[in-house]
Write a protein that holds these residues in place. Structure first.
Motif, short mmCIF file in Angstrom:
data_model
loop_
_atom_site.label_atom_id
_atom_site.label_comp_id
_atom_site.label_asym_id
_atom_site.label_seq_id
_atom_site.Cartn_x
_atom_site.Cartn_y
_atom_site.Cartn_z
N UNK A 297 0.84 -1.19 0.00
CA UNK A 297 0.00 0.00 0.00
C UNK A 297 0.88 1.25 0.00
N UNK A 298 0.40 2.27 -0.67
CA UNK A 298 1.07 3.57 -0.68
C UNK A 298 0.06 4.64 -0.29
N UNK A 299 0.53 5.61 0.47
CA UNK A 299 -0.35 6.71 0.89
C UNK A 299 0.46 8.01 0.82
N UNK B 266 -2.18 10.80 5.21
CA UNK B 266 -1.83 9.80 6.22
C UNK B 266 -2.77 9.79 7.42
N UNK B 267 -3.10 10.95 7.97
CA UNK B 267 -3.98 11.00 9.14
C UNK B 267 -5.34 10.39 8.82
N UNK B 268 -5.83 10.65 7.64
CA UNK B 268 -7.12 10.12 7.23
C UNK B 268 -7.05 8.61 6.95
N UNK B 269 -5.99 8.17 6.28
CA UNK B 269 -5.89 6.78 5.82
C UNK B 269 -5.32 5.82 6.86
N UNK B 270 -4.71 6.34 7.92
CA UNK B 270 -4.04 5.46 8.88
C UNK B 270 -4.96 4.38 9.46
N UNK B 271 -6.17 4.69 9.88
CA UNK B 271 -7.03 3.63 10.42
C UNK B 271 -7.28 2.50 9.40
N UNK B 272 -7.38 2.86 8.14
CA UNK B 272 -7.56 1.85 7.10
C UNK B 272 -6.33 0.95 7.00
N UNK C 299 -6.95 -5.20 9.50
CA UNK C 299 -6.50 -6.47 8.93
C UNK C 299 -7.18 -6.83 7.62
N UNK C 300 -8.40 -6.35 7.40
CA UNK C 300 -9.12 -6.66 6.16
C UNK C 300 -8.43 -6.06 4.94
N UNK C 301 -7.60 -5.05 5.14
CA UNK C 301 -6.92 -4.39 4.03
C UNK C 301 -5.70 -5.15 3.55
N UNK C 302 -5.29 -6.18 4.30
CA UNK C 302 -4.17 -7.05 3.91
C UNK C 302 -2.87 -6.28 3.67
N UNK C 303 -2.60 -5.32 4.52
CA UNK C 303 -1.37 -4.54 4.40
C UNK C 303 -0.19 -5.41 4.81
N UNK C 304 0.83 -5.42 3.97
CA UNK C 304 2.09 -6.03 4.36
C UNK C 304 2.99 -4.91 4.89
#
Length: 175
Positions: free
Chosen positions: A146-148, A153-159, A163-168
């Motif tokens: 993922x890239x942000x 960042x402040x808005x996207x951090x909770x996403x 775990x559903x977002x499958x961030x590595x």
């Protein structure tokens, strides 16, 4: 190896480079699929489909691993690791756990097991990893899922922590 998060993925990659027969267990099928496709690790246990004992028996028959590395930090995984360890085996704790771990002394003793933790690395460890990166032995760019943008960042951090977002690994771009 227990846990296919960022620490587990990196540890599995280095273990494979060092010649280990890597078995990786996790509940997250997406991360296990990543390890298969990007790292070439084919000995996988999807804990959402089978329990640890069944997975080990499927992959190793009646044998248990000589080394179990916990990268999950999951208390249940750490406390249960001894149940799947071969005689004279080692449990190595890399993932962090804030609670007390519990090991059955009779089981630990009869297995003549060793318990180690990993916190610090030596210069030669860092040099080895850097050499692996420079020689493209580790597909490090694929770790970034993922890239942000910094301003988001402040808005996207909770996403990113969902775990559903499958961030590595998430990369913050400053442009």
């Amino acid at each position: 190896m227990l846990g296919a998060g960022p620490i587990g993925i990196g540890t599995a990659a280095i273990a494979k480079i060092k010649g280990a027969k890597v078995i990786l267990a996790d509940f997250n099928k997406t991360r296990l699929d990543y390890c298969a496709s990007q790292l070439g690790i084919s000995l996988l246990i999807n804990l959402s489909e089978e329990d640890m004992r069944s997975g080990i028996c499927r992959l190793l028959g009646e044998e248990f691993p000589l080394v179990i590395i916990d990268c999950s930090g999951n208390l249940q995984a750490i406390n249960g690791a001894l149940n799947f360890l071969a005689h004279s085996g080692r449990i190595v704790l890399i993932g962090l756990q804030k609670q007390e771990i519990v090991l059955s002394h009779p089981e630990f003793h009869k297995r003549e097991a060793s318990l180690k933790s990993s916190r610090n690395a030596l210069r030669e460890d860092f040099n080895f990893v850097i050499d692996c990166l420079l020689e493209n032995k580790i597909p490090v760019s694929t770790f970034i899922s993922h890239r942000v943008k910094f301003q988001d960042l402040a808005h996207d951090f909770p996403t990113l922590s969902d775990p559903k977002q499958m961030v590595i690994k998430a990369m913050v771009n400053f442009d």
